[in-house]
Structure formats: structure tokens, C-alpha cells
Design a protein around this motif. Structure first.
Motif, mmCIF file in Angstrom:
data_model
loop_
_atom_site.group_PDB
_atom_site.id
_atom_site.type_symbol
_atom_site.label_atom_id
_atom_site.label_comp_id
_atom_site.label_asym_id
_atom_site.label_seq_id
_atom_site.Cartn_x
_atom_site.Cartn_y
_atom_site.Cartn_z
ATOM 1 N N VAL A 67 -1.800 -4.382 16.243
ATOM 2 C CA VAL A 67 -1.064 -3.275 16.861
ATOM 3 C C VAL A 67 0.115 -2.833 15.992
ATOM 4 N N ASP A 68 0.032 -1.605 15.511
ATOM 5 C CA ASP A 68 1.152 -0.922 14.854
ATOM 6 C C ASP A 68 1.716 -1.657 13.629
ATOM 7 N N ILE A 69 0.848 -2.113 12.747
ATOM 8 C CA ILE A 69 1.324 -2.747 11.512
ATOM 9 C C ILE A 69 1.591 -1.619 10.510
ATOM 10 N N VAL A 90 -4.803 -0.626 15.024
ATOM 11 C CA VAL A 90 -4.205 0.367 15.921
ATOM 12 C C VAL A 90 -3.008 1.005 15.225
ATOM 13 N N SER A 91 -2.945 2.312 15.271
ATOM 14 C CA SER A 91 -1.919 3.051 14.545
ATOM 15 C C SER A 91 -1.273 4.089 15.457
ATOM 16 N N GLU A 92 0.039 3.985 15.587
ATOM 17 C CA GLU A 92 0.766 4.987 16.379
ATOM 18 C C GLU A 92 0.908 6.254 15.548
ATOM 19 N N ALA A 118 2.247 5.491 8.014
ATOM 20 C CA ALA A 118 1.255 4.821 7.164
ATOM 21 C C ALA A 118 1.232 3.323 7.448
ATOM 22 N N PHE A 119 0.082 2.703 7.208
ATOM 23 C CA PHE A 119 -0.008 1.258 7.362
ATOM 24 C C PHE A 119 0.888 0.560 6.341
ATOM 25 N N PHE A 120 1.480 -0.551 6.779
ATOM 26 C CA PHE A 120 2.276 -1.380 5.879
ATOM 27 C C PHE A 120 1.357 -1.972 4.811
ATOM 28 N N LYS A 121 1.892 -2.172 3.619
ATOM 29 C CA LYS A 121 1.103 -2.645 2.482
ATOM 30 C C LYS A 121 0.287 -3.889 2.842
ATOM 31 N N GLY A 122 -1.010 -3.818 2.545
ATOM 32 C CA GLY A 122 -1.900 -4.942 2.803
ATOM 33 C C GLY A 122 -2.617 -4.871 4.137
ATOM 34 N N ILE A 127 -7.937 2.978 15.335
ATOM 35 C CA ILE A 127 -7.660 3.632 16.614
ATOM 36 C C ILE A 127 -6.261 4.222 16.539
ATOM 37 N N ASP A 128 -6.170 5.536 16.597
ATOM 38 C CA ASP A 128 -4.870 6.214 16.659
ATOM 39 C C ASP A 128 -4.460 6.362 18.119
ATOM 40 N N LYS A 129 -3.185 6.123 18.383
ATOM 41 C CA LYS A 129 -2.692 6.258 19.758
ATOM 42 C C LYS A 129 -1.397 7.050 19.773
#
Length: 196
Positions: free
Chosen positions: A20-22, A62-64, A90-94, A106-108
Motif C-alpha cells: 500500500v502506497d510505497i 497499490v498507488s494513490e 511515483a513509486f519509491f525506488k525499488g 491498482i490506482d486509488k
């Protein structure tokens, strides 16, 4: 009340990892929701992700994501954040989908990964009944996701060492609520075992 998650296993149940939301918003020092303690769980999130990939488990990233041209209702309580296309979102590196057939995005636009998304449909299509849920924040998006997952009939494991919050007392309270009412707050090793 039996608090041992192993006693609630469904025969033939399949397990997925839900991260969730990394995202940079929470984990990158320039992120709008960054807090230093978030970085403490990064190695444990990597451990879970490695274990899930090595075991060929389904992984949900999961991405806000908030629309740039919409005055989002969340802004009634929270400052603008995670705008689509921004460094924040954007996702955190890695982290983020690796491009294989077992990883999904999954975008939320709300706290729960289930609200107004097709996450439940995806999990049912993949015959998933148990979830290892990790990420940020324990008392906000993680808790909201676990609550909805429980209501939909999923068995939820939340590894204590792979969630936290900038308000530790609220993270502790959320984990107590989850463990008492909605799932199982487990050790990192138990979560890895569930993903094996």
C-alpha cells in the motif's frame, strides 16, 4: 477467541501480497507526506516483495493517484498530494510492478485499496482468499484496506515490522484494532511464511 492465523486457513487458499502506497510522497525526503520513520520499514517491504516473487505469488502494488484537474474530496481533510504524473505519485525506488504476469497495479483515490477500484474482482478472478498487507500508513490506508478486505471475506495478515505511521500511537491502536477485529497482526517472519 483463537488469534492464531494458521487455524483460520482455508484448504487450497492462495495468498497475495498487497503493498500500500510505497510511493515517493511518503518515502522520499522530497515527498509531500514524507516522514523519517517510513524509511525504517523499507528493508522489510523488500523482504516481503522478494519472498512473494520467489514463491510466484500474486503481488498488488497499490498507488494513490489524484487527478490534477479535480478538486478531490480528500482535500477537505488533507493537503493536495500524489497528483498523477508527479514525483510524489511515483513509486519509491525499488518498488512497483516488475512487468511479470503476477504483478498488478491498482490506482486509488481514497484510503482503501478496495474503494472504487477493481481490486476485489481481480483477487476473486485469481482465487485469492488470504492477503498479506503492508505499507503506509498503518492507521490510515493500511487500516482502511484491511477493514474493507475483512468485510469482503478475505483473511488479512499485517506484518507489524512492515507498517508504521508518523503518529506511532495511532499505528499501535490501528494494529490492535486489526488484530482484535479484522485480521492478524503478525511478525515479519510469519508474513514471509504465509507467502512461501
Amino acid at each position: 477467541m483463537n488469534t492464531d492465523w494458521r487455524s483460520h486457513l482455508v484448504t487450497g487458499a492462495s495468498t497475495a501480497l498487497v503493498l500500500v502506497d510505497i510511493q515517493n510522497s511518503f518515502f522520499h525526503p522530497a515527498g509531500s507526506n514524507y516522514y523519517e520513520a517510513a524509511t525504517e520499514i523499507v528493508p522489510n517491504l523488500h523482504r516481503l516483495l522478494r519472498r512473494a516473487r520467489a514463491s510466484d505469488r500474486l503481488v498488488v502494488h497499490v498507488s494513490e493517484q489524484h487527478r490534477p484537474d479535480v478538486e478531490d474530496f480528500e482535500y477537505a481533510k488533507l493537503p493536495e498530494h500524489c497528483i498523477v504524473g508527479s514525483h510524489d505519485a511515483a513509486f519509491f525506488k525499488g518498488f512497483g510492478p516488475a512487468g511479470n504476469s503476477n504483478e498488478f497495479l491498482i490506482d486509488k483515490r481514497r484510503m482503501s485499496a478496495f474503494f472504487a477500484t477493481d481490486l476485489d474482482l481481480l483477487l476473486r478472478e485469481k482465487s485469492i482468499s488470504r492477503l498479506v498487507i503492508a505499507g503506509v500508513k498503518a492507521n490510515v490506508c493500511v487500516r482502511a484496506t484491511v477493514q474493507d478486505a475483512f468485510s469482503l471475506g478475505y483473511r488479512c495478515l499485517v506484518p507489524r515490522q512492515a507498517v508504521n505511521s508518523n503518529r506511532p500511537h495511532l499505528a499501535d491502536a490501528a494494529l490492535e484494532d486489526i488484530d482484535r477485529y479484522m485480521g492478524w497482526a503478525v511478525t515479519l517472519a510469519e508474513a514471509e511464511d504465509a507467502l512461501s
